[in-house]
Design a protein around this motif. Structure first.
Motif, mmCIF file in Angstrom:
data_model
loop_
_atom_site.group_PDB
_atom_site.id
_atom_site.type_symbol
_atom_site.label_atom_id
_atom_site.label_comp_id
_atom_site.label_asym_id
_atom_site.label_seq_id
_atom_site.Cartn_x
_atom_site.Cartn_y
_atom_site.Cartn_z
ATOM 1 N N ARG A 253 -61.171 9.694 17.205
ATOM 2 C CA ARG A 253 -60.882 11.032 17.762
ATOM 3 C C ARG A 253 -61.637 11.241 19.070
ATOM 4 O O ARG A 253 -61.076 11.752 20.051
ATOM 5 C CB ARG A 253 -61.261 12.106 16.753
ATOM 6 N N ARG B 225 -60.057 9.065 21.826
ATOM 7 C CA ARG B 225 -58.804 9.658 22.294
ATOM 8 C C ARG B 225 -59.084 10.790 23.299
ATOM 9 O O ARG B 225 -58.463 10.871 24.356
ATOM 10 C CB ARG B 225 -58.000 10.205 21.113
ATOM 11 N N ARG B 226 -60.051 11.646 22.943
ATOM 12 C CA ARG B 226 -60.388 12.777 23.805
ATOM 13 C C ARG B 226 -61.045 12.302 25.102
ATOM 14 O O ARG B 226 -60.762 12.842 26.180
ATOM 15 C CB ARG B 226 -61.322 13.719 23.044
ATOM 16 N N THR B 227 -61.887 11.279 25.013
ATOM 17 C CA THR B 227 -62.606 10.786 26.184
ATOM 18 C C THR B 227 -61.668 10.182 27.218
ATOM 19 O O THR B 227 -61.870 10.334 28.425
ATOM 20 C CB THR B 227 -63.644 9.725 25.754
ATOM 21 N N THR C 46 -58.467 10.904 27.661
ATOM 22 C CA THR C 46 -57.463 11.865 28.128
ATOM 23 C C THR C 46 -58.020 12.595 29.370
ATOM 24 O O THR C 46 -59.206 12.907 29.419
ATOM 25 C CB THR C 46 -57.171 12.888 27.006
#
Length: 273
Positions: free
Chosen positions: A201, A204-206, A208
């Motif tokens: 998670r 994925r955030r890093t 984006t």
């Protein structure tokens, strides 16, 4: 091809370069885990592609791709690792297809004039990067829109590791991947490195918005970590069964995240308006 000279301050992974192939690459566990990654490399990259490899180690993956017509710019921060990679590249006759660079992951923007069709980092090189947000931005600069980045991390929760070390009465090692801020790993006497175990998670955030997470695969759900190699040698039939099971478990929702390594497939987004 020039042999890389050691720096005045040795890189941490210089300490393990001489035994890396013996302890991992040529081991049963290492071969099984690498074969699982190679299946994804063959799907992602085509002959004629130019791929950036970050943390190339002793050059095994670079030569694998070169044998399939892919041009590889192979980078590593360890002069000793890179020297071994150069020897392997020369022995495999791939000097024209693999271009080695002494370069840390944090410094890849020195290659910013290049435009790569893809990127690869295997078996935890990126676990040692402190600022993954900056790394993601730097990597995006180097990749074409639509490029694939196959990035393999040491997973944040390895069931094999927890079970193995709890059985030995060592809860510190059993749960080390859960520690916030990472852990200091001793590679050899006087050689340490800070290792982080980011969640899927968080990754994925890093990455984006420059990258989109397409899929991820567990590498070593039923296949054990390399420090359990003697088990693989003692119980070859069970080990063969674990390899077959891993091909299914590695894609199984709910189980694939508990592997020794996690292979994430990112796609470079086209952010132009």
């Amino acid at each position: 091809m020039v042999v890389v000279q050691a720096q005045s301050d040795p890189a941490p992974f210089d300490a393990v370069a001489g035994r890396y192939d013996e302890s991992f690459t040529n081991s049963k566990v290492g071969a099984a885990q690498r074969a699982s990654v190679w299946k994804e490399l063959e799907k992602a990259f085509r002959p004629g592609d130019s791929v950036l490899e970050i943390g190339c180690g002793t050059g095994v993956d670079a030569c694998f791709l070169a044998e399939r017509g892919v041009t590889v710019v192979a980078c590593d921060s360890s002069p000793q690792m890179l020297n071994m990679a150069i020897r392997r590249i020369r022995e495999n006759g791939r000097a024209g297809s693999v271009r080695p660079h002494l370069l840390a992951a944090e410094d890849i923007t020195t290659l910013r004039k290049r435009s790569f069709d893809g990127a690869l980092s295997n078996f935890g090189a990126l676990n040692c990067v402190e600022d993954l947000h900056q790394f993601a931005r730097d990597l995006a600069i180097l990749l074409k829109p639509g490029a694939t980045a196959l990035l393999c991390w040491m997973g944040p929760c390895c069931v094999w590791e927890i079970t193995w070390y709890l059985a030995q009465g060592n809860p510190g090692k059993a749960f080390r991947r859960f520690r916030r801020g990472g852990v200091t790993a001793a590679l050899a006497e006087g050689a340490t490195v800070r290792v982080h175990y980011p969640s899927i998670r968080l990754l994925r955030r890093t990455f984006t918005p420059e990258f989109r997470l397409v899929s991820f695969k567990g590498i070593g759900v039923s296949v054990p970590p390399s420090y359990v190699e003697y088990w693989a040698n003692r119980f070859p039939r069970l080990f063969d069964l674990s390899i077959r099971a891993d091909s299914l478990l590695g894609r199984s929702p709910g189980l694939r995240a508990f592997a020794d390594h996690i292979l994430l497939e990112f796609r470079r987004e086209n952010l132009e308006v």
